[in-house]
Design a protein around this motif. Structure first.
Motif, short mmCIF file in Angstrom:
data_model
loop_
_atom_site.label_atom_id
_atom_site.label_comp_id
_atom_site.label_asym_id
_atom_site.label_seq_id
_atom_site.Cartn_x
_atom_site.Cartn_y
_atom_site.Cartn_z
N ASN A 5 0.82 -1.21 0.00
CA ASN A 5 0.00 0.00 0.00
C ASN A 5 0.86 1.26 0.00
N ILE A 6 1.94 1.24 0.75
CA ILE A 6 2.84 2.39 0.76
C ILE A 6 3.45 2.59 -0.62
N SER A 7 3.85 1.51 -1.25
CA SER A 7 4.40 1.60 -2.61
C SER A 7 3.35 2.10 -3.59
N SER A 8 2.10 1.68 -3.40
CA SER A 8 1.02 2.14 -4.28
C SER A 8 0.80 3.64 -4.14
N VAL A 9 0.83 4.13 -2.90
CA VAL A 9 0.64 5.56 -2.66
C VAL A 9 1.80 6.35 -3.27
N LEU A 10 3.02 5.89 -3.06
CA LEU A 10 4.18 6.57 -3.63
C LEU A 10 4.14 6.57 -5.16
N MET A 11 3.72 5.45 -5.73
CA MET A 11 3.58 5.37 -7.18
C MET A 11 2.50 6.33 -7.66
N LEU A 44 -11.90 13.80 -21.65
CA LEU A 44 -11.53 12.42 -22.00
C LEU A 44 -10.08 12.12 -21.66
N ALA A 45 -9.19 13.06 -21.91
CA ALA A 45 -7.78 12.85 -21.58
C ALA A 45 -7.60 12.77 -20.07
N ALA A 46 -8.28 13.64 -19.34
CA ALA A 46 -8.17 13.61 -17.87
C ALA A 46 -8.69 12.30 -17.30
N CYS A 47 -9.75 11.76 -17.88
CA CYS A 47 -10.30 10.49 -17.41
C CYS A 47 -9.38 9.32 -17.76
N ALA A 48 -8.73 9.39 -18.89
CA ALA A 48 -7.88 8.28 -19.35
C ALA A 48 -6.53 8.25 -18.64
N LEU A 49 -5.99 9.40 -18.29
CA LEU A 49 -4.64 9.45 -17.71
C LEU A 49 -4.46 8.58 -16.48
N PRO A 50 -5.30 8.69 -15.44
CA PRO A 50 -5.04 7.85 -14.27
C PRO A 50 -5.28 6.36 -14.53
N LEU A 51 -6.10 6.05 -15.50
CA LEU A 51 -6.37 4.64 -15.80
C LEU A 51 -5.18 3.97 -16.49
N CYS A 52 -4.21 4.76 -16.92
CA CYS A 52 -2.99 4.20 -17.51
C CYS A 52 -2.11 3.52 -16.48
N TYR A 53 -2.38 3.74 -15.20
CA TYR A 53 -1.56 3.16 -14.15
C TYR A 53 -2.03 1.77 -13.73
N GLY A 54 -2.86 1.16 -14.54
CA GLY A 54 -3.32 -0.19 -14.25
C GLY A 54 -2.21 -1.23 -14.29
N GLU A 67 -4.18 5.13 -8.61
CA GLU A 67 -4.96 6.04 -9.44
C GLU A 67 -5.58 7.18 -8.63
N VAL A 68 -6.10 6.87 -7.45
CA VAL A 68 -6.71 7.90 -6.60
C VAL A 68 -5.66 8.92 -6.17
N PHE A 69 -4.51 8.45 -5.71
CA PHE A 69 -3.47 9.37 -5.28
C PHE A 69 -2.88 10.15 -6.46
N SER A 70 -2.91 9.57 -7.62
CA SER A 70 -2.46 10.27 -8.82
C SER A 70 -3.37 11.47 -9.10
N VAL A 71 -4.66 11.27 -9.05
CA VAL A 71 -5.61 12.36 -9.31
C VAL A 71 -5.51 13.43 -8.22
N LEU A 72 -5.45 13.01 -6.96
CA LEU A 72 -5.36 13.98 -5.86
C LEU A 72 -4.08 14.81 -5.95
N THR A 73 -2.96 14.17 -6.22
CA THR A 73 -1.69 14.88 -6.33
C THR A 73 -1.72 15.86 -7.50
N SER A 74 -2.25 15.43 -8.63
CA SER A 74 -2.34 16.30 -9.79
C SER A 74 -3.21 17.51 -9.50
N PHE A 75 -4.33 17.31 -8.83
CA PHE A 75 -5.22 18.42 -8.49
C PHE A 75 -4.51 19.44 -7.59
#
Length: 126
Positions: A5-11, A44-54, A67-75
């Protein structure tokens, strides 16, 4: 929290930094204004970007956390950019960039977060 989980958050934080560069470039190309049909490719680009981290699933990490931390950090980064870049030279003048950037950033990141939640709710299970 365990190591995965820590690695996921950092990623996710790292992904959010990259995502913020792309989102800021998109918003700059739109002159930070919500207008017409130009908003659709941006959403569409904003929606697709975090889903690339699958791909982190293959590394036994939580894609939903990433993906959640990616969106929060970007915001957060886009809002900080608006506050810093829009700072006027004249102290009595107001920061107009933040008022243009805030609704656009909220819309793009809100749609991205909705896409992440819906995709992870219905398509994948971590």
């Amino acid at each position: 929290m365990n190591k995965a989980n820590i690695s996921s958050v950092l990623m996710g934080i790292l992904g959010g930094i990259l995502m913020s560069f792309v989102i800021l470039h998109i918003m700059r190309s739109m002159s930070f204004h919500l207008s017409g049909f130009r908003i659709l490719p941006a959403v569409l680009a904003a929606c697709a970007l975090p889903l690339c981290y699958g791909f982190v699933r293959k590394m036994n990490l939580s894609a939903s956390l990433t993906e959640v931390f990616s969106v929060l950090t970007s915001f957060i980064i886009t809002i900080l950019y608006g506050m810093a870049a829009g700072k006027p030279a004249d102290i009595t003048a107001g920061n107009t960039l933040i008022w243009d950037l805030l609704p656009l950033s909220a819309l793009l990141h809100g749609c991205a977060m909705a896409a992440v939640v819906l995709f992870n709710r219905f398509a994948w299970k971590d």
